[in-house]
Design a protein around this motif. Structure first.
Motif, PDB file in Angstrom:
ATOM      1  N   UNK A 250      16.021   2.983  -6.947  1.00  0.00           N
ATOM      2  CA  UNK A 250      16.962   2.787  -5.846  1.00  0.00           C
ATOM      3  C   UNK A 250      16.632   3.714  -4.677  1.00  0.00           C
ATOM      4  N   UNK A 251      16.224   4.937  -4.979  1.00  0.00           N
ATOM      5  CA  UNK A 251      15.874   5.888  -3.916  1.00  0.00           C
ATOM      6  C   UNK A 251      14.582   5.464  -3.216  1.00  0.00           C
ATOM      7  N   UNK A 252      13.601   4.990  -3.975  1.00  0.00           N
ATOM      8  CA  UNK A 252      12.352   4.521  -3.371  1.00  0.00           C
ATOM      9  C   UNK A 252      12.630   3.320  -2.465  1.00  0.00           C
TER      10      UNK A 252
ATOM     11  N   UNK B  66       0.837  -1.207   0.000  1.00  0.00           N
ATOM     12  CA  UNK B  66       0.000   0.000   0.000  1.00  0.00           C
ATOM     13  C   UNK B  66       0.873   1.259   0.000  1.00  0.00           C
ATOM     14  N   UNK B  67       1.909   1.232   0.816  1.00  0.00           N
ATOM     15  CA  UNK B  67       2.823   2.382   0.887  1.00  0.00           C
ATOM     16  C   UNK B  67       3.571   2.550  -0.432  1.00  0.00           C
ATOM     17  N   UNK B  68       4.010   1.433  -1.011  1.00  0.00           N
ATOM     18  CA  UNK B  68       4.728   1.496  -2.279  1.00  0.00           C
ATOM     19  C   UNK B  68       3.814   1.996  -3.397  1.00  0.00           C
ATOM     20  N   UNK B  69       2.553   1.575  -3.395  1.00  0.00           N
ATOM     21  CA  UNK B  69       1.594   2.070  -4.390  1.00  0.00           C
ATOM     22  C   UNK B  69       1.418   3.576  -4.296  1.00  0.00           C
ATOM     23  N   UNK B  70       1.294   4.078  -3.063  1.00  0.00           N
ATOM     24  CA  UNK B  70       1.164   5.535  -2.869  1.00  0.00           C
ATOM     25  C   UNK B  70       2.398   6.257  -3.382  1.00  0.00           C
ATOM     26  N   UNK B  71       3.562   5.729  -3.045  1.00  0.00           N
ATOM     27  CA  UNK B  71       4.818   6.361  -3.471  1.00  0.00           C
ATOM     28  C   UNK B  71       4.919   6.365  -4.993  1.00  0.00           C
ATOM     29  N   UNK B  72       4.538   5.271  -5.625  1.00  0.00           N
ATOM     30  CA  UNK B  72       4.607   5.205  -7.085  1.00  0.00           C
ATOM     31  C   UNK B  72       3.607   6.151  -7.742  1.00  0.00           C
ATOM     32  N   UNK B  73       2.410   6.276  -7.169  1.00  0.00           N
ATOM     33  CA  UNK B  73       1.423   7.240  -7.694  1.00  0.00           C
ATOM     34  C   UNK B  73       1.965   8.665  -7.605  1.00  0.00           C
ATOM     35  N   UNK B  74       2.525   9.021  -6.439  1.00  0.00           N
ATOM     36  CA  UNK B  74       3.096  10.357  -6.266  1.00  0.00           C
ATOM     37  C   UNK B  74       4.251  10.581  -7.238  1.00  0.00           C
TER      38      UNK B  74
ATOM     39  N   UNK C 165      12.112   2.980   1.677  1.00  0.00           N
ATOM     40  CA  UNK C 165      11.398   1.873   2.316  1.00  0.00           C
ATOM     41  C   UNK C 165      12.298   1.143   3.310  1.00  0.00           C
ATOM     42  N   UNK C 166      13.547   0.938   2.943  1.00  0.00           N
ATOM     43  CA  UNK C 166      14.497   0.253   3.838  1.00  0.00           C
ATOM     44  C   UNK C 166      14.752   1.054   5.098  1.00  0.00           C
ATOM     45  N   UNK C 167      14.849   2.368   4.955  1.00  0.00           N
ATOM     46  CA  UNK C 167      15.068   3.233   6.130  1.00  0.00           C
ATOM     47  C   UNK C 167      13.883   3.179   7.089  1.00  0.00           C
ATOM     48  N   UNK C 168      12.685   2.914   6.543  1.00  0.00           N
ATOM     49  CA  UNK C 168      11.493   2.837   7.378  1.00  0.00           C
ATOM     50  C   UNK C 168      11.244   1.435   7.942  1.00  0.00           C
ATOM     51  N   UNK C 169      12.131   0.473   7.625  1.00  0.00           N
ATOM     52  CA  UNK C 169      12.015  -0.855   8.213  1.00  0.00           C
ATOM     53  C   UNK C 169      11.738  -1.980   7.245  1.00  0.00           C
ATOM     54  N   UNK C 170      11.654  -1.708   5.960  1.00  0.00           N
ATOM     55  CA  UNK C 170      11.418  -2.761   4.971  1.00  0.00           C
ATOM     56  C   UNK C 170      12.657  -3.652   4.891  1.00  0.00           C
ATOM     57  N   UNK C 171      12.478  -4.960   5.002  1.00  0.00           N
ATOM     58  CA  UNK C 171      13.608  -5.887   5.032  1.00  0.00           C
ATOM     59  C   UNK C 171      13.866  -6.589   3.719  1.00  0.00           C
TER      60      UNK C 171
END
Length: 192
Positions: A84-86, A63-71, A90-96
């Motif tokens: 790579x930046x996206x 859901x978060x990735x979809x929002x980021x891609x829409x923006x 996500x990794x900085x926010x805890x994505x493993x």
């Protein structure tokens, strides 16, 4: 993955050499189910395609990735983020998960949302006089008993693919040069 060569070998062994499925399995180190599938079907290539891609790690973040891609797609092309930046955000926010899973998801997302690169079409049919190819060369010709260097223009019409030959171009240039001698001073004509 079964290649076309393996399929050919299995069919040859079964149809021409009349070997049994068991013998083919032993000689080619294939399972009986695979050999039966090759013999019974007329397909020359077997492909495995998933009906739905599982996202075990990316699932909660979709859901978060979809929002980021829409923006990101709403921004002008110059200001869009790279994958790579996206992924880094996500990794900085805890994505493993890894970068590749984000890249694959994004590729499928773009296809699903119709944001694929437009296909270009260049027609190879031309109207008369619409297109031509042009080039210059320097040729040495015998003119009035002396070797002279002449600049020659080469034309190729795209409509008919007619090429002006070297001989006709040189004569054309010489004819133009003689005609220009009557209009302009010899100094200007020699520079042409």
């Amino acid at each position: 993955m079964i290649c076309v060569e393996t399929i050919r070998k299995v069919r040859r062994l079964h149809l021409i050499e009349k070997k049994s499925i068991k013998e083919i399995c032993r000689s080619l180190n294939l399972s009986r189910a695979t050999v039966r599938k090759i013999i019974r079907s007329g397909v020359t290539e077997f492909k495995y395609e998933r009906k739905s891609q599982p996202y075990p790690v990316l699932g909660p973040w979709r859901a978060r990735l979809d929002e980021t891609l829409e923006e990101n797609e709403a921004l002008p092309k110059k200001h869009r983020k790279r994958m790579t930046k996206i992924w880094k955000e996500l990794s900085d926010d805890g994505f493993g998960g890894g970068y590749d899973s984000v890249r694959r998801y994004t590729k499928n997302w773009r296809i699903a949302h119709g944001r694929q690169q437009a296909q270009a079409f260049i027609p190879l049919i031309f109207d008369p006089g619409e297109a031509y190819q042009f080039d210059w060369s320097v040729e040495t010709v015998l003119m009035d008993g002396a070797l002279t260097t002449v600049k020659v223009a080469h034309f190729k019409l795209c409509l008919t693919s007619d090429i002006f030959s070297y001989k006709s171009l040189i004569l054309l240039c010489l004819g133009c040069q003689k005609a220009l001698h009557g209009l302009f001073s010899p100094a200007i004509v020699s520079e042409c």
